[in-house]
Scaffold this motif. Structure first.
Motif, PDB file in Angstrom:
ATOM      1  N   ALA A 277       0.823  -1.219   0.000  1.00 46.03           N
ATOM      2  CA  ALA A 277       0.000   0.000   0.000  1.00 46.03           C
ATOM      3  C   ALA A 277       0.857   1.269   0.000  1.00 46.03           C
ATOM      4  CB  ALA A 277      -0.966  -0.008   1.183  1.00 46.03           C
ATOM      5  N   LYS A 343      -9.592   4.749  -1.627  1.00 38.65           N
ATOM      6  CA  LYS A 343      -9.220   4.335  -2.976  1.00 38.65           C
ATOM      7  C   LYS A 343     -10.049   5.015  -4.060  1.00 38.65           C
ATOM      8  CE  LYS A 343      -8.329   0.402  -5.969  1.00 38.65           C
ATOM      9  NZ  LYS A 343      -8.113  -1.065  -6.072  1.00 38.65           N
ATOM     10  N   THR A 397      -0.549   3.630   7.721  1.00 34.06           N
ATOM     11  CA  THR A 397       0.101   2.319   7.835  1.00 34.06           C
ATOM     12  C   THR A 397       1.172   2.269   8.922  1.00 34.06           C
ATOM     13  OG1 THR A 397       1.808   2.879   6.199  1.00 34.06           O
ATOM     14  CG2 THR A 397      -0.238   1.922   5.370  1.00 34.06           C
ATOM     15  N   LEU A 499      -3.775  -0.064  -5.791  1.00 34.73           N
ATOM     16  CA  LEU A 499      -3.684   0.274  -4.373  1.00 34.73           C
ATOM     17  C   LEU A 499      -4.818  -0.386  -3.577  1.00 34.73           C
ATOM     18  CD1 LEU A 499      -2.249   2.075  -2.224  1.00 34.73           C
ATOM     19  CD2 LEU A 499      -3.883   3.871  -2.822  1.00 34.73           C
ATOM     20  N   LYS A 500      -4.449  -0.966  -2.424  1.00 35.00           N
ATOM     21  CA  LYS A 500      -5.424  -1.551  -1.507  1.00 35.00           C
ATOM     22  C   LYS A 500      -5.174  -0.996  -0.109  1.00 35.00           C
ATOM     23  CE  LYS A 500      -5.932  -5.873  -4.101  1.00 35.00           C
ATOM     24  NZ  LYS A 500      -5.801  -7.360  -4.068  1.00 35.00           N
ATOM     25  N   PRO A 501      -5.590   0.256   0.130  1.00 30.69           N
ATOM     26  CA  PRO A 501      -5.321   0.876   1.434  1.00 30.69           C
ATOM     27  C   PRO A 501      -6.136   0.234   2.547  1.00 30.69           C
ATOM     28  CG  PRO A 501      -6.760   2.282   0.127  1.00 30.69           C
ATOM     29  CD  PRO A 501      -6.341   1.150  -0.766  1.00 30.69           C
TER      30      PRO A 501
END
Length: 530
Positions: A277, A343, A397, A499-501
């Protein structure tokens, strides 16, 4: 802890956020206006100093370069030392750099002064994001990011207008484009001294700042940018100079990565940026920064040199882009805070940004202003939806104690993208303009010596036939660099799609593992207030 206690604590926290927020927004305004106030005045400034197109580019690049190189150091220092003291130091450096820029007597001095000013700008870029992240949980940060975007838009709108008015005011002149930031900087120092109070989370006896890594990164990036500036003008793409400079830069950067993987406190946290991410968010931010800064910095030049507008008029013509940024960043921030999802906003923003660049890639010296305004507004909307949300995706994160380095990392890569974009597109523009001017002079049968040695950007000193050729060359070349920006921005779209936040957390810090004590260092250690 009871619900009433939590509620009262939340209200107290909100009050402690709002009080210093004014100072932080003022700091951001100071940082942003330092670039935008010069954007419309640069053609007049370089013309007055009899500078070249390369020097025009480096007045902007010098600030971005030192800001980019210093940003990771500021971010790491923010995790180790007093954030309040650091932001005050950054403001002071910016203030001195502004004064030196205003008193410059030639283009070389101006570039050097702007490079020094960039050290302060790098600190402000890293520290404002870091301080806000230390005060506000990610879930609530969206609405504040909307405020940040709004301030950025106001600074970007007012900066070109202010720069144009200053440049055209006889009793002030272009030097006040640099002096104008001094009172804002002084005021922000006072506000933050009175209102900002944050705990220092780490013991000063255990401080290790990665100056070696920062130096290696700065050296490698600087060498690449210097090569980009001079390639194809001072030497060929395939030459011993290219081999020496690019080869040395790659070796230095490889050593920097190796060094960062071994030190205890890396200036760029590889453990964070290697995660999918953050890595994709950084890649998208790099592409967005490269395309946005690289393209937008030349719009003021396009309006003045090619279209014949005054600096003030050029600032007014930029308003569609700024309004797009203002509205989209505010609305996007509210949506993110309400839904906790990033996203969709990031993907939409990067796609819209590509569309805006695509419209601007059609620019010529006689393009309809309606088409120009449509491209500017679309680009502004894309920037507002993507820029701050990419920062939030990375901050979400990491633990609170590492938020400075993480925030500085994405700011570093965004600024790096902007610096590379300006250098690359500036070199492309300079070469394209030189070739078109030479071709135009040859077709018109006008010798190059007819300019009398005046700079191409000093239009008032050029004979009418040469002036027309120069205006046409700059107008047609500007569309070409936006076409390159479009291709670069597509990389940002791809990264955003992949992207996979993680869902935005509602707490300042990450949840502690079950086997650890529930209270973090910031609660168990004596509070060291800034």
């Amino acid at each position: 802890m009871t619900s009433s206690t939590l509620s009262s604590r939340h209200e107290a926290d909100r009050g402690s956020v709002l009080r210093p927020l004014l100072g932080l927004l003022l700091v951001l305004f100071v940082s942003m206006i330092s670039a935008t106030v010069v954007s419309t005045a640069l053609p007049r400034i370089i013309g007055a100093l009899n500078g070249s197109q390369t020097q025009y580019t480096w007045v902007v690049t010098a600030t971005l370069l030192t800001a980019t190189a210093s940003t990771p150091i500021w971010g790491k220092l923010a995790d180790l030392y007093s954030k309040k003291v650091l932001v005050q130091v950054a403001i002071s450096i910016f203030l001195v750099g502004s004064l030196l820029s205003g008193f410059s007597q030639d283009a070389g001095q101006l570039i050097a002064a702007r490079a020094f000013q960039g050290l302060g700008v790098g600190g402000l870029q890293a520290l404002v994001q870091t301080i806000i992240a230390a005060m506000i949980p990610p879930k609530e940060r969206g609405r504040y990011n909307g405020l940040l975007g709004a301030v950025m838009a106001v600074a970007t709108v007012s900066g070109p207008l202010l720069g144009g008015l200053i440049t055209e005011t006889s009793w002030m002149g272009w030097r006040w484009c640099f002096f104008i930031g001094v009172p804002f900087a002084a005021l922000s120092l006072i506000v933050l001294q009175r209102s900002l109070h944050l705990p220092v989370l780490r013991d000063r006896d255990d401080v290790q700042v990665d100056y070696v890594g920062a130096t290696l990164l700065a050296a490698g990036v600087s060498l690449l940018l210097i090569w980009v500036t001079f390639v194809d003008s001072s030497f060929d793409w395939v030459s011993w100079q290219t081999a020496a400079m690019v080869g040395a830069a790659l070796v230095i950067l490889a050593v920097a990565v190796w060094w960062e993987s071994r030190v205890a406190e890396p200036v760029l946290p590889l453990a964070v940026i290697r995660q999918p991410a953050p890595a994709l968010a950084i890649l998208a931010s790099l592409a967005v920064g490269m395309a946005m800064f690289g393209g937008a910095v030349f719009l003021g030049q396009y309006f003045q040199v090619s279209r014949g507008y005054t600096p003030t008029e050029a600032g007014l013509l930029m308003i569609p882009m700024m309004l797009g940024t203002l509205v989209s960043s505010t609305v996007s921030g509210l949506v993110v805070s309400r839904t906790g999802k990033l996203k969709a906003q990031i993907v939409a923003g990067t796609v819209i940004l590509v569309a805006g660049f695509g419209v601007l890639s059609t620019l010529k010296h006689d393009t309809s202003l309606l088409i120009v305004f449509a491209g500017l507004a679309t680009m502004g909307i894309g920037v507002g939806m993507s820029m701050q949300n990419l920062v939030l995706a990375v901050q979400n994160t990491v633990a609170l104690r590492d938020v400075g380095a993480a925030s500085a990392s994405i700011t570093f890569f965004r600024s790096l993208g902007g610096t590379i974009g300006i250098s690359v597109l500036g070199a492309v523009l300079a070469n394209r303009v030189s070739a078109d001017i030479a071709k135009g002079l040859q077709e018109a049968g006008v010798p190059a010596s007819a300019s009398g040695g005046a700079s191409n950007l000093n239009l008032d000193a050029l004979p009418a036939p040469i002036r027309t050729i120069v205006e046409t060359a700059y107008g047609d070349a500007t569309g070409h660099i936006f076409l390159i920006s479009t291709a670069i921005a597509v990389v940002g779209v791809i990264a955003a799609l992949l992207l996979k936040p993680a869902p935005l957390r509602t707490t300042l810090d990450m949840e502690k593992p079950a086997e650890t004590e529930p209270a973090g260092p910031e609660e168990t250690e004596p509070a060291k207030q800034d």
